[in-house]
Design an enzyme around this catalytic site. Sequence first.
Site, short mmCIF file in Angstrom:
data_model
loop_
_atom_site.label_atom_id
_atom_site.label_comp_id
_atom_site.label_asym_id
_atom_site.label_seq_id
_atom_site.Cartn_x
_atom_site.Cartn_y
_atom_site.Cartn_z
N PHE A 149 0.82 -1.11 0.10
CA PHE A 149 0.09 -0.10 0.03
C PHE A 149 1.03 1.32 -0.02
O PHE A 149 0.38 2.38 -0.37
CB PHE A 149 -1.00 0.22 1.31
N LYS A 173 -1.29 -6.94 -9.26
CA LYS A 173 -2.45 -7.19 -8.28
C LYS A 173 -1.81 -5.93 -6.89
O LYS A 173 -0.86 -6.12 -6.28
CB LYS A 173 -2.29 -8.46 -7.57
N GLU A 176 -4.95 -3.42 -1.87
CA GLU A 176 -6.49 -3.25 -1.88
C GLU A 176 -6.84 -1.94 -1.15
O GLU A 176 -7.99 -1.66 -1.24
CB GLU A 176 -7.34 -4.48 -1.52
N ARG A 177 -5.73 -1.64 -0.53
CA ARG A 177 -6.21 -0.40 0.28
C ARG A 177 -5.98 0.91 -0.45
O ARG A 177 -6.66 1.96 0.01
CB ARG A 177 -5.05 -0.22 1.45
N SER A 226 5.53 -6.91 3.25
CA SER A 226 5.79 -7.32 4.34
C SER A 226 6.94 -8.59 4.30
O SER A 226 6.58 -9.57 3.48
CB SER A 226 4.87 -7.38 5.44
N CYS A 281 9.61 1.73 2.99
CA CYS A 281 10.58 0.74 3.47
C CYS A 281 11.85 1.41 3.88
O CYS A 281 12.74 0.38 4.11
CB CYS A 281 10.45 -0.34 2.29
N GLU A 382 8.83 -4.27 12.94
CA GLU A 382 8.77 -3.20 11.86
C GLU A 382 7.30 -2.40 12.25
O GLU A 382 6.42 -2.85 12.00
CB GLU A 382 8.70 -3.93 10.65
P1 NAD Z 1 1.60 -6.74 2.79
O1 NAD Z 1 2.69 -7.49 2.80
O2 NAD Z 1 0.62 -6.65 3.85
O3 NAD Z 1 0.90 -6.67 1.37
C1 NAD Z 1 1.74 -6.63 0.30
C2 NAD Z 1 0.91 -7.17 -0.88
O4 NAD Z 1 0.47 -8.69 -0.43
C3 NAD Z 1 -0.70 -6.71 -0.99
O5 NAD Z 1 -0.85 -6.61 -2.48
C4 NAD Z 1 -1.54 -7.53 -0.29
O6 NAD Z 1 -2.79 -7.49 -0.93
C5 NAD Z 1 -0.81 -8.87 -0.74
N1 NAD Z 1 -1.03 -9.73 0.69
C6 NAD Z 1 -1.35 -9.56 1.99
N2 NAD Z 1 -1.55 -10.39 2.82
C7 NAD Z 1 -1.47 -11.54 2.11
C8 NAD Z 1 -1.69 -13.00 2.21
N3 NAD Z 1 -1.75 -13.48 3.33
N4 NAD Z 1 -1.34 -13.84 1.07
C9 NAD Z 1 -1.01 -13.45 -0.07
N5 NAD Z 1 -1.08 -12.08 -0.45
C10 NAD Z 1 -0.99 -11.10 0.70
O7 NAD Z 1 2.18 -5.26 2.91
P2 NAD Z 1 1.76 -3.85 3.14
O8 NAD Z 1 1.09 -3.65 4.42
O9 NAD Z 1 0.82 -3.47 2.04
O10 NAD Z 1 3.04 -2.87 2.84
C11 NAD Z 1 3.76 -2.43 3.74
C12 NAD Z 1 5.20 -3.55 4.04
O11 NAD Z 1 5.83 -3.31 2.71
C13 NAD Z 1 6.09 -3.07 4.94
O12 NAD Z 1 6.82 -4.12 5.64
C14 NAD Z 1 7.22 -2.45 4.24
O13 NAD Z 1 8.49 -2.66 4.72
C15 NAD Z 1 7.00 -3.51 2.93
N6 NAD Z 1 7.76 -2.70 1.68
C16 NAD Z 1 9.19 -3.05 1.25
C17 NAD Z 1 9.66 -2.45 0.49
C18 NAD Z 1 10.96 -3.09 -0.16
O14 NAD Z 1 11.36 -2.55 -1.10
N7 NAD Z 1 11.56 -3.96 0.56
C19 NAD Z 1 9.06 -1.38 -0.35
C20 NAD Z 1 7.79 -1.00 0.01
C21 NAD Z 1 7.20 -1.87 1.20
#
Ligand code: NAD
Length: 500
Positions: A149, A173, A176-177, A226, A281, A382
Amino acid sequence: MRTIEHWIAGTSTSGAGERRSPVWNPATGEQQAEVALADAADVDAAVAAAREAFVEWGQASLSTRTKVLFAFRELVNANVDRLAAAITDEHGKVLSDAAGEVQRGLEVVEFACGIPQLLKGDFSAQVSRGVDLYSFREPLGVCVGITPFNFPAMVPMWMFPVAIACGNTFVLKPSERDPSAALILAELWAEAGLPAGVFNVLHGDKEAVDGLLAHPDVDAVSFVGSTPIARYIHETAGRHGKRVQALGGAKNHAIILPDADLEYAADQLVAAAFGSAGERCMAISAAVTVGGVGDALLEQVNAKARKIQVGSGRDSGSEMGPVVTAEARDRIERLVGTGQSQGAEVAVDGRGVTVAGHEGGFFVGPTVVDRVTPDMDVYREEIFGPVLSVLRLDDVDAAIDLINANPFGNGTAIFTSSGEAARRFQRGVRVGMIGINVPIPVPMAYYSFGGWKDSLFGEHHIHGPEGVSFYTRAKVVTARWPHVEHAEHQRAQFSFPTAQ
Ligand code: NAD
């Protein structure tokens, strides 16, 4: 209630899936739309559209692809404000920050505009008598991007410009937020002349993701999000035979040495900790003060943190917007509370902040938690909010050890005027991206972005040269055009062929 639809084969569709998820305006706390959540039939439709489009797009000439990319670049550039407004309304970050993320995404498009140069192969003439050897790279097929998101435009743009420039088709994909930026980008691709089906947007949650990971017609998966989900994506996509890169979470440390310019360091630290409400991140979430510089630094950091204007991202006076959801706010405030109960000092407390006229918004003010130790939850987790934890250590080597003991390895920074200390730090830390007096060292698009350890699963970093490598695979050709003069070398040989 407005429904945010998928974009499949060049048109919007609400799809077959009946489930919906709320899309909030974090500044008001009100629901502004609902987004369609894909089911298995929608996954099939999006992947089928991408597979069909690959037949032509995979064969499109480099000039055709480049022309579309240049047109897309112009259109995104002309629509920065529109994209930024959509991001601010769903994510909450301030407009200038949202425009900044679009700009960083645009830089990847600009990089991808150079694809003819990037895809030049190698050629070695006469590796043996009458034999030439050459290599070139071809697209993979259908590539999937699953994105977080916190950068609804930039992170998808780390992926699809390079994938599409390489001749692949793409199913995005998004989170969704904050799903709307992806749809604006889809419209701009269509306007730029990208054939229908080359770029698709499929909204959804775990059901959509699982469908994509297992789909036999998906060739590669790029994920950013994450760490627990990154690990899951890497394992699951790998099990299904996909090429996969999965970027995870972070805990980025900045170390501040006594010889640093403290006012400069304090300015950089507050921007890196509280910009975008800490939902980056590459945000600095742990400040490690070295050798007694803590009090002098903290005096400045705390004063600057207290002055940050918290408000709606739409308000030009705001420097920091809300966090993304009420759950995120509650989690952040709870973690700050654990820090306090485990012995840390909350030096600047952003819990319970309200913004006049936006009483329902999901606001947390800048928070500085001092005298944190590595065993505390506030350090181990985190937080992904506007919280800076401060740890105090005696020397650079202890700081390097602390960073290396942390499971994450995304970014880190050192503030110092000593080249020797900076060099020792740069060589000593097991972290992918390092800043020297630069708090958020996000590489430019023509380098690749990626962390180490639990911040990235897979072999490839994202965008830049490693992106081109991820989205293509190599062919190596050994060629001989028989000629009567070389008859000697063309007879059957039963030993393993070696160069003549
Ligand atoms: P998230 O992991 O909750 O979601 C990321 C994606 O995965 C979304 O599209 C979500 O719909 C999907 N998803 C969520 N739960 C899932 C599941 N159980 N099974 C399959 N798919 C699922 O992350 P977020 O809260 O949207 O974003 C924040 C996180 O992203 C933080 O941990 C941040 O550090 C990380 N991030 C990392 C980078 C990097 O470059 N390393 C960059 C941006 C964000």
